[in-house]
Design a protein around this motif. Structure first.
Motif, PDB file in Angstrom:
ATOM      1  N   PRO A   7       1.011  -1.353  -0.206  1.00  0.00           N
ATOM      2  CA  PRO A   7       0.172   0.116  -0.033  1.00  0.00           C
ATOM      3  C   PRO A   7       1.308   1.479  -0.738  1.00  0.00           C
ATOM      4  O   PRO A   7       1.817   1.255   0.524  1.00  0.00           O
ATOM      5  CB  PRO A   7      -0.853  -0.132   1.421  1.00  0.00           C
ATOM      6  N   TYR A   8       0.089   2.385  -0.635  1.00  0.00           N
ATOM      7  CA  TYR A   8       0.999   3.728  -0.470  1.00  0.00           C
ATOM      8  C   TYR A   8       1.215   3.867   0.579  1.00  0.00           C
ATOM      9  O   TYR A   8       0.327   4.178   1.651  1.00  0.00           O
ATOM     10  CB  TYR A   8       0.253   4.574  -1.149  1.00  0.00           C
ATOM     11  N   PRO A   9       2.290   4.654   1.289  1.00  0.00           N
ATOM     12  CA  PRO A   9       2.166   5.058   2.422  1.00  0.00           C
ATOM     13  C   PRO A   9       1.580   6.486   3.381  1.00  0.00           C
ATOM     14  O   PRO A   9       2.188   7.104   2.078  1.00  0.00           O
ATOM     15  CB  PRO A   9       3.307   4.986   3.422  1.00  0.00           C
ATOM     16  N   GLY A  10       0.171   6.836   3.770  1.00  0.00           N
ATOM     17  CA  GLY A  10       0.126   8.043   3.937  1.00  0.00           C
ATOM     18  C   GLY A  10      -0.659   8.077   3.646  1.00  0.00           C
ATOM     19  O   GLY A  10      -1.594   7.469   2.073  1.00  0.00           O
ATOM     20  N   ALA A  11      -1.042   9.717   3.680  1.00  0.00           N
ATOM     21  CA  ALA A  11      -2.519  10.112   2.801  1.00  0.00           C
ATOM     22  C   ALA A  11      -2.071  10.630   1.480  1.00  0.00           C
ATOM     23  O   ALA A  11      -0.622  11.310   1.498  1.00  0.00           O
ATOM     24  CB  ALA A  11      -3.692  11.204   2.869  1.00  0.00           C
ATOM     25  N   LEU A  12      -2.259  10.876  -0.026  1.00  0.00           N
ATOM     26  CA  LEU A  12      -2.208  11.667  -1.079  1.00  0.00           C
ATOM     27  C   LEU A  12      -2.573  13.064  -1.461  1.00  0.00           C
ATOM     28  O   LEU A  12      -3.859  13.174  -1.000  1.00  0.00           O
ATOM     29  CB  LEU A  12      -2.765  10.949  -2.163  1.00  0.00           C
ATOM     30  N   PRO A  13      -1.691  14.236  -0.913  1.00  0.00           N
ATOM     31  CA  PRO A  13      -2.047  15.408  -0.674  1.00  0.00           C
ATOM     32  C   PRO A  13      -3.628  15.949  -1.998  1.00  0.00           C
ATOM     33  O   PRO A  13      -2.541  15.272  -2.767  1.00  0.00           O
ATOM     34  CB  PRO A  13      -0.994  16.247  -0.786  1.00  0.00           C
ATOM     35  N   ALA A  14      -4.041  16.796  -1.793  1.00  0.00           N
ATOM     36  CA  ALA A  14      -5.007  16.868  -3.228  1.00  0.00           C
ATOM     37  C   ALA A  14      -4.590  17.725  -3.644  1.00  0.00           C
ATOM     38  O   ALA A  14      -3.360  18.486  -3.676  1.00  0.00           O
ATOM     39  CB  ALA A  14      -6.113  18.156  -2.385  1.00  0.00           C
ATOM     40  N   GLY A  15      -5.141  17.573  -5.843  1.00  0.00           N
ATOM     41  CA  GLY A  15      -3.963  18.405  -6.559  1.00  0.00           C
ATOM     42  C   GLY A  15      -3.163  17.661  -6.470  1.00  0.00           C
ATOM     43  O   GLY A  15      -2.576  17.406  -8.162  1.00  0.00           O
ATOM     44  N   GLN A  16      -2.609  16.297  -6.272  1.00  0.00           N
ATOM     45  CA  GLN A  16      -1.318  15.763  -6.866  1.00  0.00           C
ATOM     46  C   GLN A  16      -2.083  14.068  -6.928  1.00  0.00           C
ATOM     47  O   GLN A  16      -3.357  14.170  -7.017  1.00  0.00           O
ATOM     48  CB  GLN A  16      -0.563  15.121  -5.561  1.00  0.00           C
ATOM     49  N   ALA A  17      -1.279  13.487  -8.177  1.00  0.00           N
ATOM     50  CA  ALA A  17      -2.045  12.232  -8.742  1.00  0.00           C
ATOM     51  C   ALA A  17      -0.513  10.826  -8.390  1.00  0.00           C
ATOM     52  O   ALA A  17       0.401  11.567  -7.875  1.00  0.00           O
ATOM     53  CB  ALA A  17      -1.420  11.619  -9.853  1.00  0.00           C
ATOM     54  N   VAL A  18      -1.005   9.777  -7.750  1.00  0.00           N
ATOM     55  CA  VAL A  18       0.302   9.144  -8.092  1.00  0.00           C
ATOM     56  C   VAL A  18       0.089   8.132  -8.560  1.00  0.00           C
ATOM     57  O   VAL A  18      -1.598   7.511  -9.253  1.00  0.00           O
ATOM     58  CB  VAL A  18      -0.351   8.766  -6.175  1.00  0.00           C
ATOM     59  N   ARG A  19       1.164   6.803  -8.859  1.00  0.00           N
ATOM     60  CA  ARG A  19       1.152   5.948  -9.800  1.00  0.00           C
ATOM     61  C   ARG A  19       0.493   4.650  -8.994  1.00  0.00           C
ATOM     62  O   ARG A  19       0.097   4.391  -7.024  1.00  0.00           O
ATOM     63  CB  ARG A  19       2.712   5.420 -10.324  1.00  0.00           C
ATOM     64  N   ILE A  20      -0.382   3.724  -9.243  1.00  0.00           N
ATOM     65  CA  ILE A  20      -1.298   2.684  -8.496  1.00  0.00           C
ATOM     66  C   ILE A  20      -1.240   1.840  -9.440  1.00  0.00           C
ATOM     67  O   ILE A  20      -1.208   1.937 -10.814  1.00  0.00           O
ATOM     68  CB  ILE A  20      -2.207   3.282  -8.313  1.00  0.00           C
ATOM     69  N   LEU A  21      -1.542   0.531  -9.812  1.00  0.00           N
ATOM     70  CA  LEU A  21      -1.525  -0.682 -10.235  1.00  0.00           C
ATOM     71  C   LEU A  21      -2.797  -1.539  -9.738  1.00  0.00           C
ATOM     72  O   LEU A  21      -2.991  -1.025  -8.517  1.00  0.00           O
ATOM     73  CB  LEU A  21      -0.499  -1.701  -9.985  1.00  0.00           C
ATOM     74  N   THR A  22      -2.541  -2.085 -10.804  1.00  0.00           N
ATOM     75  CA  THR A  22      -4.234  -3.271 -10.765  1.00  0.00           C
ATOM     76  C   THR A  22      -3.946  -3.705  -8.998  1.00  0.00           C
ATOM     77  O   THR A  22      -3.238  -4.408  -8.437  1.00  0.00           O
ATOM     78  CB  THR A  22      -4.329  -4.637 -11.616  1.00  0.00           C
ATOM     79  N   GLY A  23      -4.925  -3.395  -8.540  1.00  0.00           N
ATOM     80  CA  GLY A  23      -5.405  -4.034  -7.092  1.00  0.00           C
ATOM     81  C   GLY A  23      -4.717  -3.792  -5.810  1.00  0.00           C
ATOM     82  O   GLY A  23      -4.918  -4.345  -4.671  1.00  0.00           O
ATOM     83  N   ALA A  24      -4.382  -2.298  -6.208  1.00  0.00           N
ATOM     84  CA  ALA A  24      -3.787  -1.821  -4.927  1.00  0.00           C
ATOM     85  C   ALA A  24      -4.560  -1.402  -3.994  1.00  0.00           C
ATOM     86  O   ALA A  24      -5.843  -0.588  -5.236  1.00  0.00           O
ATOM     87  CB  ALA A  24      -3.026  -0.910  -5.399  1.00  0.00           C
ATOM     88  N   ILE A  25      -4.461  -1.013  -3.037  1.00  0.00           N
ATOM     89  CA  ILE A  25      -5.488  -0.149  -2.188  1.00  0.00           C
ATOM     90  C   ILE A  25      -5.537   1.349  -2.465  1.00  0.00           C
ATOM     91  O   ILE A  25      -4.761   1.698  -2.738  1.00  0.00           O
ATOM     92  CB  ILE A  25      -5.541  -0.545  -0.627  1.00  0.00           C
ATOM     93  N   LEU A  26      -7.006   1.716  -2.539  1.00  0.00           N
ATOM     94  CA  LEU A  26      -6.568   2.722  -3.103  1.00  0.00           C
ATOM     95  C   LEU A  26      -6.281   4.088  -1.651  1.00  0.00           C
ATOM     96  O   LEU A  26      -6.884   4.271  -0.354  1.00  0.00           O
ATOM     97  CB  LEU A  26      -7.946   3.509  -3.133  1.00  0.00           C
ATOM     98  N   PRO A  27      -5.269   4.623  -1.883  1.00  0.00           N
ATOM     99  CA  PRO A  27      -4.725   5.209  -0.669  1.00  0.00           C
ATOM    100  C   PRO A  27      -5.711   6.202  -0.055  1.00  0.00           C
ATOM    101  O   PRO A  27      -6.863   6.930  -1.114  1.00  0.00           O
ATOM    102  CB  PRO A  27      -3.440   6.294  -1.295  1.00  0.00           C
ATOM    103  N   GLU A  28      -5.565   6.775   0.844  1.00  0.00           N
ATOM    104  CA  GLU A  28      -6.424   8.043   1.609  1.00  0.00           C
ATOM    105  C   GLU A  28      -6.724   8.729   0.317  1.00  0.00           C
ATOM    106  O   GLU A  28      -4.408   9.491   0.408  1.00  0.00           O
ATOM    107  CB  GLU A  28      -6.175   8.052   3.303  1.00  0.00           C
ATOM    108  N   GLY A  29      -7.799  10.038   0.331  1.00  0.00           N
ATOM    109  CA  GLY A  29      -7.005  10.652  -0.233  1.00  0.00           C
ATOM    110  C   GLY A  29      -7.459  10.628  -2.542  1.00  0.00           C
ATOM    111  O   GLY A  29      -7.031  11.490  -2.970  1.00  0.00           O
TER     112      GLY A  29
END
Length: 710
Positions: free
Chosen positions: A392-414
Motif C-alpha cells: 500500500p501507499y504510505p500515508g494520504a495523497l495530498p489534494a491536487g496530486q496524482a499517484v502511480r497505482i497498479l491493479t489490485g492496489a488499495i486506494l490510498p487515502e485521498g
C-alpha cells in the motif's frame, strides 16, 4: 428435560478498544453447533456486534424450531449478599437490570465499567470488594491491588467457583483473568437477551421447556482438550479453539447427563448462579476431544407409505411422497475448503471478511481525488512512490496530486478515481489527460462482491470448484459438510454373469450394476459394489445385511415385482417395511421400496432402460435429500418435436431422446430392452399423464441428462 438441538458458546471480552480487523486473541469469539453440526467459530470486534449476532442466532434457531443452549464464559451472579447491597433484594436478575441501567458501552469499546465498580464499592464498608484498575491515579474508590480487602461481609468466591476449582474472582477488574470486568460488561447484555421471546435463564428461571436457555459456562473445564488441540495446531487462536471445543462437548453430552447437571444444584445457585458442568470437567474434556457427533434420527418405518386405497400411483404423487417421507441420514463434520469439492454444505457459510476487503484499483494507471481536478484538460503533479497490490501507499495523497497505482492496489487515502495508464501522457513529474473522467472510474468498492457477514452459500449446496474460489476469497478455510452418502448396489438374478465372461444359453451380462455404480459416483456419493446375487433368498438376505452395515442406502435391480423369483420384494415384505409402488409410468412400473435394518432400499426394475428411468426420476432426488442436498427437480425445456407420437392416457412416458437441428428426436424403438438407446440418448422427452397426439414441431418437454447431474 427437552434436549437441545444447538449449542452456542460465547467467549466474552471487556476490552476498552475495538478488536483488530484480523481475527486475534482477547476478543469475542462464538462457538456454534447447529443441529449437531459444528460451525466455524465467529470473531466479533465489539460487544455491540456480538450482541447483535447472538440475538440473530437466537431468533434464527427459534424460527427453525431448534432448541438452543447459549453459554457465556463469565459469572451470572455475584457471591451472596452483593445483589442485596445494590438493589435491596437477593435476586441476581434484578442486579442484571440495575447494571443495565448504569453501564455505558460504545462501538469503539470505550465504557464506564470502572465508574460503576467504584459506585458499587461505595456500598460496602472498607476498601473493595472490587479491585484492580488501569490507572493508579483514577477511580480512588477502587484499590489498585487486592491487599487490604477483608471480604468479611461477603465471600470472595462463589460456591460454584470452589466446586469447579476456578481461581478467578468476580471482583477482579484488571490483570488476567479480568472476570469482574467481563461481568460488568456482560450482565447488561444478558439482561436484554433474556427479554427476547422464548428465552429463559438457568438456573434463575423456569428453563426446562424454554426454547432458548442462557447458562454460565467455564472453558477451563476442558483445558486438557484445549492444550491437546493447540499442540496439534499451534497457529490457531486459543480463544477460538476453546469455544469450538466446548460447544462440541456440550452438544455431544448425553441428554440425561446434561439434564442431571442442570437439575441437581445446591441452594447457593439460587442467588449466585452455577457453572454448567462444574464437577464434570473430565467428561466434558473427553467429549471435546473428539467423540462422534450425534447421529441423525432414523427414518420412520412408514417413510415410503402411500395414501390408503392407492392403486396406480401418478408420478407426481410418488415424488411428493418420497420428498415428504425422507430426510438426511448422514452426519456432518469440518472439512478444509481445498478438499470440499463435491461435498454438501451442512450449514450456511457467512463471509469472514468483505470481498474485496478494501477499495482498490481495477487497472494500472494513476489515482487522485476527483474533486481536486483542475478545470479543463487536467495536468497534475505526481507524488513520490506508488501503490501496488500487497504494498500500500504510505500515508494520504495530498489534494491536487496524482499517484502511480497498479491493479489490485488499495486506494490510498485521498484517492477515489483512477485513470487508465494508456489514457495519460507522462513527463517532467506530471501526468496530463483529457477532461471528462467520472468520479470513481476504474475503482472497485470495498465489499462490492461480498459484504462481511453476508451469507456466501446456503446449506444443501453441492460445492463446485467455483464455490471453493468464492469461499477462499472471503477468508473461509473450513466448512461444515455432510459425510458422503454411501450407496450400495446389488444386482439380482440367476441369468446374470459378469461382462467379459462366457455366457451360456439363457444368460445375460450384468449391465445395470456398472451403470448404477457410475451414476452414484458422478453424483459425488460413495458407491459400494455388492456384486451379483443369484435368485436365492438366503444369499440375498445375507447381501442385504452386509449392505445395511456398510451403506446408508441400498439400490437393487431385479426382483422388485411379485413373481416367484422376485426375492427383493419378498424379503422386504417379510421385514414388515415393504411398499410396492405401482407407478403409472413407462418404462419401469414396479418399484419396491422399504427399510432393511434401518437402511432405505430402492428396488429397481431389472430391465436396464427401466432401471435408468426409475433411478433418474425417483432415486436421484431421493438420494440428494438423504445426502443433505435437499430435494431437486430436474430442469426441463420446451423444444419442438422432431417425431410423431400417439399416446394413450393413464401413464407418464419417458422417451430416450436427444436434440438435433433444434428439435427433439427420439430413439426409433421404444423397446425397453434396447440398451443401445441409453448410449444414443442425451436426455429424456417427458410426455404427460393424459392422452397426447404429437406431430413434428409440437412443443414437448425435453430433460437433458445434465439436469440429472449426469
Amino acid at each position: 428435560m427437552r434436549g437441545f438441538d444447538s449449542v452456542l458458546v460465547v467467549d466474552w471480552s471487556a476490552a476498552s478498544t475495538r478488536a483488530p480487523a484480523r481475527p486475534s486473541k482477547d476478543a469475542i469469539w462464538l462457538g456454534f453447533v447447529q443441529g449437531g453440526a459444528p460451525q466455524e467459530p465467529v470473531y466479533c470486534r465489539t460487544r455491540i456486534e456480538a450482541e447483535a449476532r447472538i440475538a440473530a442466532i437466537i431468533e434464527a434457531e427459534r424460527r427453525a424450531g431448534r432448541r438452543l443452549l447459549a453459554g457465556f464464559d463469565f459469572p451470572f451472579g455475584y457471591p451472596r449478599g452483593v445483589a442485596r447491597r445494590a438493589t435491596g433484594r437477593d435476586d441476581a436478575l434484578v442486579l442484571w437490570d440495575w447494571l443495565a441501567g448504569r453501564i455505558k458501552d460504545s462501538e469503539t469499546g470505550a465504557n464506564n465499567r470502572f465508574d460503576v465498580a467504584e459506585a458499587m464499592n461505595a456500598l460496602f464498608e472498607g476498601p473493595g470488594p472490587f479491585w484492580g484498575k488501569t490507572h493508579r491515579d483514577r477511580w480512588p474508590g477502587i484499590p489498585y491491588r487486592k491487599d487490604g480487602i477483608a471480604f468479611d461481609g461477603i465471600p470472595e468466591m462463589r460456591a460454584c467457583d470452589l466446586a469447579a476449582r476456578a481461581a478467578s474472582s468476580c471482583f477482579q477488574l484488571c490483570y488476567n483473568p479480568t472476570v469482574g470486568s467481563q461481568m460488568l460488561m456482560g450482565l447488561p447484555m444478558l439482561s436484554r437477551l433474556r427479554r427476547l421471546p422464548g428465552v429463559a435463564v438457568w438456573p434463575f428461571e423456569a428453563w426446562q421447556e424454554a426454547d432458548v436457555v442462557l447458562a454460565e459456562i467455564w472453558p477451563g473445564l476442558i483445558e486438557p482438550a484445549v492444550r491437546a488441540a493447540m499442540a496439534e495446531a499451534p497457529g490457531r487462536i486459543r480463544d477460538a479453539v476453546q469455544v469450538d471445543l466446548l460447544s462440541r462437548a456440550l452438544a455431544r453430552m448425553p441428554e440425561a447427563r446434561l439434564g442431571a447437571l442442570m437439575s441437581d444444584l445446591p441452594p447457593e445457585a439460587a442467588e449466585e448462579a452455577w457453572i454448567l458442568g462444574a464437577g464434570a470437567g473430565e467428561a466434558l474434556a473427553a467429549l471435546a476431544g473428539g467423540e462422534a457427533p450425534p447421529a441423525p434420527p432414523p427414518l420412520r418405518d412408514d417413510c415410503f407409505a402411500m395414501p390408503a386405497g392407492t392403486d396406480w400411483t401418478p408420478v407426481d404423487d410418488a415424488l411428493a411422497a418420497l420428498e415428504r417421507g425422507l430426510h438426511p441420514v448422514v452426519q456432518s463434520g469440518r472439512c478444509p475448503v481445498a478438499a470440499a469439492a463435491g461435498r454438501v454444505l451442512a450449514l450456511p457459510v457467512t463471509a469472514r471478511r468483505a470481498s474485496p476487503p478494501h477499495a482498490n484499483s481495477a487497472v494500472d494507471g494513476y489515482g487522485f481525488a476527483h474533486a481536486s481536478l483542475p478545470p479543463g484538460d487536467p495536468v497534475m503533479p505526481l507524488a513520490e512512490g506508488r501503490a501496488a497490490a500487497g504494498a500500500p501507499y504510505p500515508g494520504a495523497l495530498p489534494a491536487g496530486q496524482a499517484v502511480r497505482i497498479l491493479t489490485g492496489a488499495i486506494l490510498p487515502e485521498g484517492v477515489d478515481t483512477v485513470i487508465l495508464e494508456e489514457d495519460t501522457r507522462q513527463g517532467a513529474g506530471h501526468i496530463a489527460f483529457r477532461a471528462g473522467i467520472k468520479p470513481g472510474a476504474n475503482t472497485r468498492r470495498a465489499g462490492e462482491d461480498m459484504q462481511e457477514g453476508a451469507e456466501v452459500l446456503p446449506a444443501g449446496r453441492v460445492l463446485t470448484p467455483a464455490d471453493l474460489a468464492l469461499l477462499a476469497s472471503v477468508g473461509i478455510g473450513e466448512v461444515t459438510v455432510f459425510d458422503c452418502l454411501r450407496v450400495a448396489v446389488i444386482s439380482t438374478g440367476d441369468e446374470l454373469i459378469e461382462a467379459g465372461g462366457e455366457a451360456r444359453p439363457g444368460q445375460i451380462f450384468d449391465a445395470n450394476r456398472p451403470m448404477l455404480l457410475a451414476q452414484i459416483a458422478r453424483w459425488g456419493m460413495e458407491a459400494i459394489d455388492m456384486g451379483r446375487i443369484p435368485d436365492d433368498r438366503a444369499a440375498l438376505r445375507a447381501a442385504l445385511d452386509d449392505a445395511a452395515g456398510r451403506a446408508d442406502v441400498i439400490l437393487t435391480s431385479g426382483g422388485a415385482s411379485a413373481g416367484d423369483e422376485d426375492h427383493v420384494s419378498a424379503l422386504l415384505r417379510e421385514a414388515g417395511a415393504m411398499r410396492e409402488w405401482r407407478i403409472a409410468l413407462k418404462p419401469g412400473r414396479p418399484l419396491a421400496l422399504g427399510l432393511w435394518r434401518g437402511a432405505p432400499v430402492f428396488g429397481l426394475p431389472g430391465n436396464p432402460v427401466a432401471a435408468l428411468v426409475c433411478t433418474l426420476v425417483f432415486a436421484r432426488p431421493a438420494l440428494g435429500l438423504l445426502a443433505g442436498a435437499g430435494w431437486s427437480a430436474p430442469q426441463g425445456f420446451d423444444m419442438p418435436a422432431g417425431f410423431t407420437k400417439s399416446k394413450k392416457p393413464g401413464r407418464r412416458e419417458y422417451l430416450r431422446a436427444r436434440i438435433r437441428d433444434g428439435r427433439a428426436e427420439v430413439f426409433p424403438s421404444e423397446g425397453s430392452g434396447r440398451v443401445s438407446s441409453l448410449s444414443w440418448a442425451e436426455g429424456l422427452v417427458e410426455l404427460p399423464d393424459g392422452a397426447a397426439q404429437i406431430a413434428p414441431g409440437d412443443p414437448v418437454r425435453y430433460i437433458p441428462f445434465g439436469s440429472f447431474a449426469l
